[in-house]
Design a protein around this motif. Structure first.
Motif, PDB file in Angstrom:
ATOM      1  N   GLY A   1      14.185  52.838  72.221  1.00 46.58           N
ATOM      2  CA  GLY A   1      13.000  52.363  71.519  1.00 46.58           C
ATOM      3  C   GLY A   1      13.331  51.292  70.495  1.00 46.58           C
ATOM      4  N   LEU A   2      14.406  51.504  69.735  1.00 48.75           N
ATOM      5  CA  LEU A   2      14.795  50.520  68.718  1.00 48.75           C
ATOM      6  C   LEU A   2      15.121  49.167  69.360  1.00 48.75           C
ATOM      7  CD1 LEU A   2      16.940  52.547  66.169  1.00 48.75           C
ATOM      8  CD2 LEU A   2      14.663  51.539  65.884  1.00 48.75           C
ATOM      9  N   TRP A   3      15.821  49.242  70.490  1.00 46.29           N
ATOM     10  CA  TRP A   3      16.122  48.008  71.224  1.00 46.29           C
ATOM     11  C   TRP A   3      14.835  47.303  71.625  1.00 46.29           C
ATOM     12  CZ3 TRP A   3      20.215  45.051  72.283  1.00 46.29           C
ATOM     13  CH2 TRP A   3      21.487  45.571  71.990  1.00 46.29           C
ATOM     14  N   VAL A   4      13.880  48.092  72.122  1.00 49.73           N
ATOM     15  CA  VAL A   4      12.621  47.499  72.556  1.00 49.73           C
ATOM     16  C   VAL A   4      11.952  46.785  71.391  1.00 49.73           C
ATOM     17  CG1 VAL A   4      10.295  48.064  73.321  1.00 49.73           C
ATOM     18  CG2 VAL A   4      12.257  49.105  74.444  1.00 49.73           C
ATOM     19  N   VAL A   5      11.917  47.440  70.231  1.00 50.85           N
ATOM     20  CA  VAL A   5      11.292  46.811  69.062  1.00 50.85           C
ATOM     21  C   VAL A   5      12.005  45.493  68.754  1.00 50.85           C
ATOM     22  CG1 VAL A   5      10.870  47.049  66.584  1.00 50.85           C
ATOM     23  CG2 VAL A   5      10.549  49.009  68.094  1.00 50.85           C
ATOM     24  N   GLY A   6      13.327  45.550  68.754  1.00 49.48           N
ATOM     25  CA  GLY A   6      14.105  44.347  68.445  1.00 49.48           C
ATOM     26  C   GLY A   6      13.808  43.220  69.403  1.00 49.48           C
TER      27      GLY A   6
ATOM     28  N   THR B   1      11.381  38.008  71.072  1.00 48.34           N
ATOM     29  CA  THR B   1      10.626  37.175  72.003  1.00 48.34           C
ATOM     30  C   THR B   1       9.295  36.771  71.388  1.00 48.34           C
ATOM     31  OG1 THR B   1       9.754  39.164  73.025  1.00 48.34           O
ATOM     32  CG2 THR B   1      11.625  38.131  74.108  1.00 48.34           C
ATOM     33  N   GLY B   2       8.703  37.681  70.631  1.00 44.12           N
ATOM     34  CA  GLY B   2       7.404  37.381  70.005  1.00 44.12           C
ATOM     35  C   GLY B   2       7.511  36.211  69.052  1.00 44.12           C
ATOM     36  N   VAL B   3       8.639  36.154  68.323  1.00 43.39           N
ATOM     37  CA  VAL B   3       8.815  35.083  67.348  1.00 43.39           C
ATOM     38  C   VAL B   3       9.134  33.765  68.062  1.00 43.39           C
ATOM     39  CG1 VAL B   3      10.389  34.244  65.561  1.00 43.39           C
ATOM     40  CG2 VAL B   3       9.457  36.542  65.422  1.00 43.39           C
ATOM     41  N   LEU B   4       9.935  33.856  69.087  1.00 40.29           N
ATOM     42  CA  LEU B   4      10.390  32.630  69.756  1.00 40.29           C
ATOM     43  C   LEU B   4       9.325  32.021  70.665  1.00 40.29           C
ATOM     44  CD1 LEU B   4      14.075  33.511  70.668  1.00 40.29           C
ATOM     45  CD2 LEU B   4      13.257  31.853  68.990  1.00 40.29           C
ATOM     46  N   ILE B   5       8.768  32.881  71.496  1.00 36.07           N
ATOM     47  CA  ILE B   5       7.823  32.371  72.482  1.00 36.07           C
ATOM     48  C   ILE B   5       6.437  32.892  72.105  1.00 36.07           C
ATOM     49  CG2 ILE B   5       7.339  32.203  74.961  1.00 36.07           C
ATOM     50  CD1 ILE B   5      10.097  33.632  75.343  1.00 36.07           C
TER      51      ILE B   5
END
Lengths: 537, 263
Positions: free
Chosen positions: B61-66, B71-75
């Motif tokens: 889960g932590l990986w998913v958040v990261g 990706t949210g910030v970049l794209i």
């Protein structure tokens, strides 16, 4: 009961036939032993009986196999479930449910038996194999011997006519092994079950076998009574080699028989004072444990162990399954830090060692040597080890060649036999020239030839290079040949620590075959006896 | 000894919690539910190979958040709001119009991606809780024979995953003792290869064992001391499904209900 007619087997993508033109019949109530070197096709032969080969593995089968009149070509393994019970090499991998009772019932459920029939049979088998106290236990918490019994039980509930077991005792300590074998013996004698069993540790089984199938490789097989097979076979347990060395005419299969046959000779030899090995001069201490304990949660794996091991010693750690052998080794190599007490290796804390420094001090071969390997080929693995350990290119591979000649550089580690894989892991670890080599049960799937090779390597390390070798094992015959000192542990505590002769001779269950035959003379191996004979004449 | 709950009940419980979490879409509630189910795991899980699944699902889960935040910030589509910082915009060919890499990062954009990531992580953690609490083997036994093929897939998948976890630890130790520190991507390759090999041979063994014991040979199958649905199982399912009515009020009670129904 079982009939093989001109059976040949070849696997896809393979040049070699595993079995060639094999014809034999097994009568009802026979106990047949299948023996041969590792990787030679013992498991394949066993799995042919219920059709797992080739239905499950692929491969081309010629000839016909029938069990109780049913040909395996027309019926899938599932269709023979009521007739043939099969117990695999690692029973734990074949368990489907998680408690003993449910596991016993599983096969009957698939055969759609009525609930009251199932209940009755489960109770019968629980009694027959003394499993009743374990009925609600989770299978994961059982010891190796108990798991083996559950696996046998879950085959027996189906009321099969044939029981097939693939190396049922190889992972077991001598006591658990004896338990399993005496159960098999009883099943054959009381219930008329037909049993086919493969085993490397021949000394444990030959006295129970009615007939032996010896797979020699290149498709050759020899079938006969144990007496005829062992009259000539090179592959034989220590007792046979002893009989040959002592020029006994008959082929003895049990310790009792051998003792009867050799009574005058033993008396004669016993009159000569035995040469007691000069104990090695104690050199400097390399491994030291002081009041070390390890606890996993509530469970104490080892408690308050103090032990020092000197350079040049080969120490065998013995004890029942789950006695704490692995934990002791783990604290020595620094896989686990003792929860209390101190472990040191050359004055250092083994837990803090890293990288090249670690490999130069302590080498570790885990129970699954494959855990160490990740290369795509033997060559890749060896050159990685060269690089890691700053040795010349090709050095590791040269080492491997000296251990087991003839391994190709391009072979994938997965395709190696057990013995070859162990040798590869050994060369990778030894190329770093560790001061201490620790092995956790390395002989599980090894045949006599591979064991002899292992003994030669380890002895050279300790005696010529003055390194420390520590080995945990159940194999008393190996210990007798190899170790200079035995540490026996039970319930996480050291209960005996002394020279191999002293410790092995004092425990009836852990005494090797030669010692049992020659008792009260303190000889452990065939070569000890040969030496004694030479001195007496 | 109390008979434990029906294995399917645990999955219904965690499934409805996950659905309810997705419905409310509230971060504090999601975290609370994961915390509560973690407590249930701590109290109820037996010492089995798969009982560590929950801890592992948290890590995943932590990986998913990261990754989601990255990706949210970049794209992505720019969301108007207060700009925190700006990334250089990477020029893309014309046919990729509508996609932008880089650009200003707003608080709104950051928080919305973090929100998504946490929701996904919470759902993974809840499913992990069910995996910790129920034996995959017992789950298979309760499957109808009709879904046999599917059942085999399930049992193999579910029994591999927890055994994976145990094997990873063992292989990691062995590698460390070979002098390789387990850090970085390369070490994953070192662990993954022996791991896959072992899992593969293990599942082949299992399949062979099941095959030779007649599994799936006939369509009919009887049950030995069948896992019966007890009243507790029904009550727990009812409570779990009731959480859909007012998830924001009931969800925490539902999360803790196994402790109340089957203490």
């Amino acid at each position: 009961m079982i009939k093989f007619t001109n059976v040949s087997l070849i696997y896809p993508n393979s040049q070699q036939t595993v079995i060639e033109d094999l014809t034999f019949t097994v009568a009802e109530g026979e106990l047949v032993l299948v023996m041969g070197a590792t990787g030679i096709g013992k498991s394949s032969l066993l799995r042919l009986i219920n059709g797992l080969v080739p239905h499950h593995t692929g491969g081309i089968l010629a000839g016909d196999i029938s069990v109780n009149g049913i040909s395996t070509q027309s019926v899938k393994p599932g269709g023979l479930a009521h007739l043939i019970g099969i117990v695999g090499q690692n029973p734990i991998n074949g368990f489907v449910t998680d408690t003993v009772e449910e596991e016993l019932a599983f096969g009957m459920e698939t055969l759609n038996l009525a609930p009251d029939v199932m209940r009755k049979r489960v109770e019968e088998v629980l009694d027959l194999l003394s499993l009743a106290p374990l009925r609600n236990r989770s299978i994961a918490t059982l010891s190796g011997g108990e798991q083996q019994r559950v696996a046998i039980g879950s085959a027996l509930v189906m009321h099969p006519k044939v029981l097939v077991l693939d190396e049922p005792t190889s992972a077991l300590d001598p006591i658990a092994a004896e338990e399993v074998l005496s159960i098999l013996h009883r099943l054959v004698h009381d219930l008329g079950l037909t049993v086919i069993v493969s085993e490397h540790k021949l000394e444990r089984v030959i006295q129970f076998a009615d007939r032996v199938i010896h797979i020699q490789g290149d498709g050759q097989t020899n079938i006969g009574t144990p007496e005829t097979i062992f009259a000539s076979s090179e592959l034989a347990p220590p007792i046979i080699h002893l009989a040959r060395a002592m020029h006994v005419e008959e082929v003895p299969l049990s310790v009792r028989q051998m003792r009867r046959l050799t009574e005058p000779l033993r008396k004669h030899l016993g009159e000569f004072p035995s040469i007691i090995e000069q104990s090695l001069e104690k050199s400097h201490v390399v491994v030291k444990l002081e009041h070390a304990s390890i606890a996993y949660g509530e469970k104490q794996a080892i408690r308050d162990i103090s032990l020092s091991i000197c350079a040049g010693e080969i120490v065998a750690v013995m004890g029942r399954n789950g006695a704490g052998k692995s934990s002791l080794l783990r604290s020595i190599v620094g896989a686990t830090e003792p929860t209390s007490g101190v472990a040191t290796i050359l004055g250092r804390n083994p837990f803090s060692l890293r990288g090249r420094e670690r490999t130069a001090i302590a080498g570790f071969i885990p129970q699954e040597p494959g855990d160490l390997l990740y290369g795509q080929s033997v060559g890749e693995e060896c050159s990685q080890a060269d690089k890691d350990n700053d040795v010349k290119d090709g050095e590791t591979f040269a080492l491997l060649q000296s251990l087991v000649p003839g391994i190709s550089v391009v072979t994938h580690p997965r395709d190696l036999s057990e013995g070859q894989r162990l040798s590869l892991a050994l060369s990778v670890v030894l190329s770093a020239q560790p001061q201490v080599l620790v092995l956790d049960e390395p002989t599980r799937g090894l045949d006599y030839a591979a064991k002899t090779a292992l003994i030669r390597i380890l002895k050279e390390l300790a005696l010529e290079q003055n390194k420390v070798v520590i080995i945990a094992t159940h194999d008393v015959e190996l210990v007798a040949e190899l170790a200079s000192r035995v540490v026996f542990i039970a319930e996480g505590e050291i209960v005996a620590d002394g020279s191999t002769t002293d410790v092995l001779l004092s425990s009836p269950a852990f005494a090797p075959q030669v010692a049992k035959v020659m008792s009260p003379s303190p000889w452990l191996t065939v070569s000890d006896v040969v030496l004694a004979m030479r001195n007496s004449s | 000894m109390h008979k434990s709950l029906h294995p399917l009940v645990w999955w219904i419980w965690s499934g409805s919690l996950a659905t309810a979490v997705a419905m409310t879409s509230s971060i504090p509630l999601a975290l609370g539910v994961v915390g509560a189910s973690g407590f249930v795991v701590k109290v109820k899980a037996e010492n089995t190979p798969w009982s560590k699944s929950f801890a592992w699902s948290l890590k995943v889960g932590l990986w998913v958040v990261g990754i989601r935040i990255m990706t949210g910030v970049l794209i992505g589509v720019p969301i108007p709001g207060r700009t925190l910082f700006s990334l250089p915009i990477i020029p893309l060919p014309d046919w990729m119009a509508g996609i932008r890499i880089g650009g200003p990062v707003t608080i709104e954009r950051l928080s919305s991606t973090a929100h998504d990531g946490i929701m996904i992580a919470a759902i993974i953690a809840l499913l992990g809780a069910a995996a910790s609490l129920s034996s995959p083997h017992r789950l298979l036994r309760s499957m109808p024979v009709m879904v046999y093929e599917f059942g085999v897939t399930i049992v193999i998948a579910t029994s591999i995953l927890p055994q994976f976890v145990a094997s990873i630890g063992r292989i990691k130790t062995a590698q460390r003792l070979r002098g390789h520190e387990s850090k970085g991507l390369l070490s994953w390759r070192r662990i993954a290869l022996p791991l896959f090999e072992e899992s593969l041979s293990r599942s082949l063994d299992l399949a062979a064992a099941m095959d030779s014991r007649g599994y799936g040979y006939t369509r009919k199958r009887s049950r030995y001391r069948k896992d019966r649905w007890t009243s507790r199982d029904y009550i727990l399912c009812a409570i779990a499904i009731a959480s859909f009515i007012r998830p924001e009020l009931l969800i925490l009670i539902v999360a803790l209900s196994p402790l109340l129904v089957a203490p």
